[in-house]
Design a protein around this motif. Structure first.
Motif, PDB file in Angstrom:
ATOM      1  N   MET A 348     108.847  35.283   0.898  1.00  0.00           N
ATOM      2  CA  MET A 348     107.661  35.817   1.669  1.00  0.00           C
ATOM      3  C   MET A 348     107.593  35.075   2.994  1.00  0.00           C
ATOM      4  O   MET A 348     106.820  35.488   3.821  1.00  0.00           O
ATOM      5  CB  MET A 348     106.409  35.238   0.956  1.00  0.00           C
ATOM      6  N   ALA A 349     108.849  34.365   3.266  1.00  0.00           N
ATOM      7  CA  ALA A 349     108.819  33.615   4.505  1.00  0.00           C
ATOM      8  C   ALA A 349     109.873  34.091   5.530  1.00  0.00           C
ATOM      9  O   ALA A 349     110.898  35.007   5.287  1.00  0.00           O
ATOM     10  CB  ALA A 349     109.334  32.171   4.305  1.00  0.00           C
ATOM     11  N   GLU A 350     109.692  33.955   6.877  1.00  0.00           N
ATOM     12  CA  GLU A 350     110.448  34.716   7.759  1.00  0.00           C
ATOM     13  C   GLU A 350     111.906  33.857   8.080  1.00  0.00           C
ATOM     14  O   GLU A 350     112.929  34.533   8.023  1.00  0.00           O
ATOM     15  CB  GLU A 350     109.721  34.189   9.359  1.00  0.00           C
ATOM     16  N   GLU A 351     111.771  32.706   7.411  1.00  0.00           N
ATOM     17  CA  GLU A 351     113.393  32.025   7.390  1.00  0.00           C
ATOM     18  C   GLU A 351     113.832  32.462   5.762  1.00  0.00           C
ATOM     19  O   GLU A 351     113.071  32.348   4.715  1.00  0.00           O
ATOM     20  CB  GLU A 351     113.179  30.617   7.221  1.00  0.00           C
ATOM     21  N   ALA A 352     115.044  32.793   5.723  1.00  0.00           N
ATOM     22  CA  ALA A 352     115.514  33.110   4.388  1.00  0.00           C
ATOM     23  C   ALA A 352     115.906  32.010   3.266  1.00  0.00           C
ATOM     24  O   ALA A 352     115.539  30.612   3.754  1.00  0.00           O
ATOM     25  CB  ALA A 352     117.128  33.662   4.776  1.00  0.00           C
ATOM     26  N   LEU A 353     115.877  32.428   2.229  1.00  0.00           N
ATOM     27  CA  LEU A 353     115.954  31.338   1.078  1.00  0.00           C
ATOM     28  C   LEU A 353     117.414  30.568   1.585  1.00  0.00           C
ATOM     29  O   LEU A 353     118.317  31.205   1.705  1.00  0.00           O
ATOM     30  CB  LEU A 353     116.153  31.893  -0.313  1.00  0.00           C
ATOM     31  N   LEU A 354     117.354  29.429   1.471  1.00  0.00           N
ATOM     32  CA  LEU A 354     118.639  28.347   1.507  1.00  0.00           C
ATOM     33  C   LEU A 354     118.954  28.001   0.026  1.00  0.00           C
ATOM     34  O   LEU A 354     118.277  26.826  -0.559  1.00  0.00           O
ATOM     35  CB  LEU A 354     117.985  27.321   2.402  1.00  0.00           C
ATOM     36  N   PRO A 355     119.785  28.303  -0.704  1.00  0.00           N
ATOM     37  CA  PRO A 355     120.039  27.904  -2.006  1.00  0.00           C
ATOM     38  C   PRO A 355     120.274  26.486  -2.020  1.00  0.00           C
ATOM     39  O   PRO A 355     121.216  25.970  -1.358  1.00  0.00           O
ATOM     40  CB  PRO A 355     121.383  28.512  -2.473  1.00  0.00           C
TER      41      PRO A 355
END
Length: 636
Positions: A348-355
């Motif tokens: 749901m965030a503008e910033e992508a998932l950072l594994p």
């Protein structure tokens, strides 16, 4: 002075008396929560407004205000813009779109309803997920002129994923296609093909017009070829699985511990499933301690029984440890407890998932730290293909493994929304970044246990006659981290201190040789180094690290790994221009020429510490002076 009783007040106020009578009439009716969703401009708000209007749910003042607002927003003649009833935000009215989730309550002779009008724009998918999370039924709107669109499929897949099993395919704006049966049949056939792929077992298709009211509350004479129910008939008649929550095993997440005085200790929360009586054997998870229920306390007095949906305070027969975040459950039917899961994520965030980045995971009343591994796959909502993915972007849906920093109490989402659904929250911004649905615990999570050791970390430290610590040097490339770290270690060695230096370049030759320099790889690199540093402090060592470590979140993650006071963040503060001027390794020149991607300070961000334990300005002191200051800070 004589105070009037509530019945006397009601009798003196006809409006209040009418409201009380209305509430009394509707008290025994079942409640249906439903949402409207679909693509943008499919007419969701108009349909809800028409539903409220035609079912006589508007008071005279509401109707008058609606007529005034309709004229102000350009509606011609005697027509009413029904969308204005639920488009409450100024931005929504100006743009004629839904942004927020609008909730409306209404009732008929058959049933009570809470309807959520959810946004159609893809960028507001997170709002739609919020509305769907508590719904029993979804009305999926399709514009008869446009047919089934990507957002139609996305919302259908999401509501199915979120456990909504009652779906209505509302083919809206039939008046704009001449109430054509062939057009309706083609849309239903298209949706059927998608529904079969998605695992949607059944849905009810209704041709209607929210603007003209056809097939909204009563069956339309302009579509004699349609023999099914009107929308309101379907909403009133759908059979819900009422009593399912009460029939399930007892579960109550503890929200807070009530201690009004020294003699009373109760555990307050909302029962999410099952039934409980005084004397019932219970188990407190995750500790596993057992006892029995002594009392069920409410503001109006003790209860002989409590069921799902009620908020109560439980007192226990034995003084066992229990606090917020624990879950009180039926002793013979406990849910699972684990710290690793496979879960479906809606990003749901503008910033992508950072594994590898640490987030807060909130499930019921539990809040724990959690890291997400690289996704196993992302779902293409058009084709439902499982696509390879390294991350998840805004509105993406994917499956990934999640590890929490301590075990949590859960049930698969398919069995319990309350104990299977969670959110992920960014630790720095406190923004919700994802909604998640637990699929199952990973087997290895149940097979790995802490092994007790007889020689403690305190013993290791005492043998070395020192206090363990981590000197964490952070700064831009070329700031002087490695040079200063090397000098610090030499000084400590001369003082007979037991140390070990972890340098960024050296670690890349072994421990992190499989990692690159993307943001996700940098996060994983710091996680690994943090784990190694923690083990070294357990051995009683003073650990010195020299890493760019560009992100505050990961530096904070490492700090939380260490015992309180053992992590000392040292910011080697060198301006970018000065670090680039030094460019001992020639890296800045390569980055400027495009030969080196993801280079911190050039095309990858550096987040300097906001409040470091020690700040070293290399433009104002030599490396030797910096090392001396750091040693003084450590040794005192």
């Amino acid at each position: 002075m004589v105070m009037a009783t509530m019945p006397e007040l009601a009798a003196a106020d006809p409006a209040r008396a009418e409201l009380d009578a209305y509430l009394a009439r509707t008290a025994s009716r079942s409640l249906l929560r439903f949402i409207t969703c679909g693509s943008v401009d499919d007419g969701k708000s108009t349909l809800i407004g028409r539903l409220l209007y035609d079912s006589k749910q508007l008071f005279e003042d509401q109707l008058a205000a609606l007529e005034r607002d309709s004229r102000r927003h350009g509606t011609q003649g005697e027509n009413i813009d029904f969308a204005l009833l639920v488009d409450g935000l100024a931005a929504e009215r100006e743009q004629s779109i839904t942004i927020d989730v609008a909730y409306r309550y209404f009732a008929t002779d058959q049933r009570k309803f809470i309807v959520a009008d959810t946004p159609g724009h893809e960028q507001y998918t997170r709002n739609m997920v919020t509305g769907a999370s508590s719904a029993d039924l979804a009305v999926i709107l399709v514009d008869a002129r446009k047919g089934v669109l990507t957002q139609t499929r996305r919302h259908s897949y999401l509501v199915h994923l979120l456990g909504i099993r009652h779906l209505v395919l509302a083919v809206n704006k039939m008046d704009l296609v001449g109430f054509d049966q062939a057009r309706f049949d083609a849309i239903v056939a298209d949706y059927c093909a998608f529904a079969e792929q998605a695992g949607i077992q059944r849905f009810t298709a209704i041709p209607l017009s929210g603007l003209t009211g056809d097939n909204v509350t009563t069956r339309s004479q302009r579509m004699p070829w349609y023999e099914g129910p009107a929308l309101l008939e379907q909403l009133e008649g759908v059979e819900l699985e009422e009593g399912r929550e009460q029939a399930a095993a007892f579960r109550m997440p503890v929200q807070w511990v009530s201690r009004p005085d020294l003699d009373f200790r109760g555990f307050a929360g909302r029962i999410v499933s099952g039934t409980v009586l005084p004397g019932d054997p219970i188990r407190v998870l995750p500790s596993g301690r057992t006892t029995t229920i002594e009392r069920i306390v409410t503001f109006d007095g003790d209860l002989p029984e409590a069921v799902a949906g009620q908020s109560v305070t439980l007192t226990l027969a034995d003084p066992i440890d229990c606090s917020r975040g624990d879950v009180v459950v039926a002793a013979a039917e406990p849910p699972a407890v684990a710290d690793q899961f496979e879960a479906t994520l809606v990003w749901m965030a503008e910033e992508a998932l950072l594994p590898g980045r640490a987030y807060w995971l909130k499930l019921a009343t539990q809040t724990v730290g959690a890291t997400v591994q690289a996704p196993k796959y992302e779902v293409n909502v058009n084709t439902l293909e499982q696509l390879a993915a390294k991350t998840l972007e805004l509105n993406a849906i994917g499956v990934a493994n999640i590890a929490t920093d301590r075990p949590i109490v859960f049930e698969p989402y398919a069995e319990s929304r309350s104990l299977g659904g969670f959110i992920l929250v960014d630790k720095l911004s406190h923004a919700t970044v994802a909604a998640g649905l637990i699929r199952f615990a990973l087997r290895r999570a149940q097979n790995i246990h802490w092994q007790p050791l007889d020689v403690s970390r305190e013993t290791h430290a005492a043998l070395k006659n020192q206090k363990p610590a981590v000197l964490w040097f952070t700064g831009l490339s070329g700031a002087g981290k490695s040079t200063i770290a090397n000098l610090v270690e030499k000084k400590l060695a001369r003082m007979n201190r037991h140390t070990f230096l972890l340098d960024g370049d050296n670690v890349r030759h072994g421990l992190s040789r499989d990692l690159g320099f993307t943001d996700a790889d940098r996060i994983e690199n710091i996680r690994r180094v943090g784990e190694v540093a923690r083990l070294m402090t357990d051995a009683g060592l003073i650990v010195i690290t020299a890493f760019i470590s560009p992100f505050r979140a990961e530096r904070d993650m490492v700090r939380r790994m260490m015992a309180p006071g053992e992590f000392i963040e040292v910011h080697i503060d060198t301006p970018l221009a000065e670090a680039e001027a030094r460019d001992v390794k020639g890296l800045y020149a390569k980055a400027r020429s495009g030969q080196l991607a993801n280079f911190t300070g050039i095309d990858s961000p550096y987040e300097p510490p906001e409040d470091p334990d020690l700040r070293i300005d290399t433009t104002a002191m030599s490396a030797e002076e910096a090392a001396e200051q750091i040693v003084r800070r450590l040794i005192g």
